[in-house]
Design an enzyme around this catalytic site. Structure first.
Site, PDB file in Angstrom:
ATOM      1  CB  CYS A  40     -42.793   9.467 -26.938  1.00  0.00           C
ATOM      2  SG  CYS A  40     -43.880   8.129 -26.009  1.00  0.00           S
ATOM      3  CG  ASP A  42     -47.791   7.589 -29.056  1.00  0.00           C
ATOM      4  OD1 ASP A  42     -48.310   7.480 -30.232  1.00  0.00           O
ATOM      5  OD2 ASP A  42     -48.698   7.930 -28.193  1.00  0.00           O
ATOM      6  NE  ARG A  44     -51.032   8.385 -30.481  1.00  0.00           N
ATOM      7  CZ  ARG A  44     -51.912   8.592 -29.297  1.00  0.00           C
ATOM      8  NH1 ARG A  44     -52.952   8.829 -29.556  1.00  0.00           N
ATOM      9  NH2 ARG A  44     -51.203   8.514 -28.117  1.00  0.00           N
ATOM     10  CG  HIS A  96     -46.506  12.494 -27.536  1.00  0.00           C
ATOM     11  ND1 HIS A  96     -47.708  11.984 -27.421  1.00  0.00           N
ATOM     12  CD2 HIS A  96     -45.703  11.674 -27.125  1.00  0.00           C
ATOM     13  CE1 HIS A  96     -47.718  10.966 -26.911  1.00  0.00           C
ATOM     14  NE2 HIS A  96     -46.500  10.465 -26.645  1.00  0.00           N
ATOM     15  CB  CYS A  99     -46.918  11.285 -23.095  1.00  0.00           C
ATOM     16  SG  CYS A  99     -45.659  10.196 -23.284  1.00  0.00           S
TER      17      CYS A  99
HETATM   18 ZN   LIG Z   1     -45.696   9.093 -25.407  1.00  0.00          ZN
END
Ligand SMILES: [Zn+2]
Length: 221
Positions: A40, A42, A44, A96, A99
């Protein structure tokens, strides 16, 4: 501040050279990673950081909610290069928990073009609606959907002509489905690996002789 990034970069490069004077010479000459990571976007969930891999050790593709759209030229180009040129041994699809893409797919609101992108998540939710409906808490339901979406993307990847050709040529290549916990920093294996034998059995099912509904009247001259 942006200048901090440059300052950090200078210190990082100097530290690497101190540890190993040939570090950049070696890396610039060749990359031979064993892993392709599809994760992803993202911020993090950075592949190198959470797996402890160094530059040169993992080839990375990231998009919102780590999805495999089989007409996505970006992903397919990455996949083809990773499989055919870099000859990676493992492809890791990593989702994750928590999400935002999964949540947005299911919140019932319009978000714009991303709604089209997120459609495979709703497809997975629909295909697994019986299981998901038995989960009481929305958060738990969404987290289970995070897992199921990863499993779905592993299967989608396994059906791409790129992977099918690689396996047909006897290439040792396994697709793995993992999920990462934002709250504990740990990776979990979803045990949905797909290698050539697993893909072949799926393929045999998919390519079972079709019923010929058009008859056999085609003539050759
Ligand atoms: Zn995500």
């Amino acid at each position: 501040m942006l200048s901090d990034l440059f300052d950090h970069n200078v210190r990082w490069a100097a530290a690497r050279r101190t540890e190993d004077p040939n570090y950049f010479d070696r890396l610039s000459a060749l990359q031979r990673p064993e892993y392709l990571w599809i994760g992803c976007s993202d911020s993090r969930v950075p592949a190198n950081v959470i797996t402890g891999l160094e530059p040169g050790e993992v080839f990375v593709h990231r998009n919102v909610a780590n999805l495999v759209h089989r007409a996505d030229l970006n992903l397919l180009s990455v996949l083809e290069f990773a499989v055919e040129s870099l000859e990676v041994k493992h492809i890791i699809v990593c989702g994750h928990y928590g999400c935002g893409g999964i949540r947005a797919a299911m919140d019932g609101h319009r978000h714009g073009i991303i709604d089209h992108w997120l459609q495979p998540i709703r497809d997975v939710a629909q295909a697994n609606c019986a299981e998901l409906s038995r989960i009481a808490e929305t958060e738990d339901k969404l987290n289970r959907l995070c897992e199921l979406t990863v499993v779905g993307q592993v299967e989608s990847l396994s059906r791409t002509p790129i992977l099918q050709s690689a396996w047909k040529c006897g290439r040792p290549l396994t697709i793995h489905g993992w999920i990462y916990g934002l709250k504990d920093g740990l990776l979990r294996d979803l045990k949905c690996d797909c290698d050539s034998s697993a893909a072949k059995s799926r393929c045999d099912e998919s390519f079972a002789p079709p019923v010929n509904t058009f008859g056999s009247s085609r003539k050759t001259s």
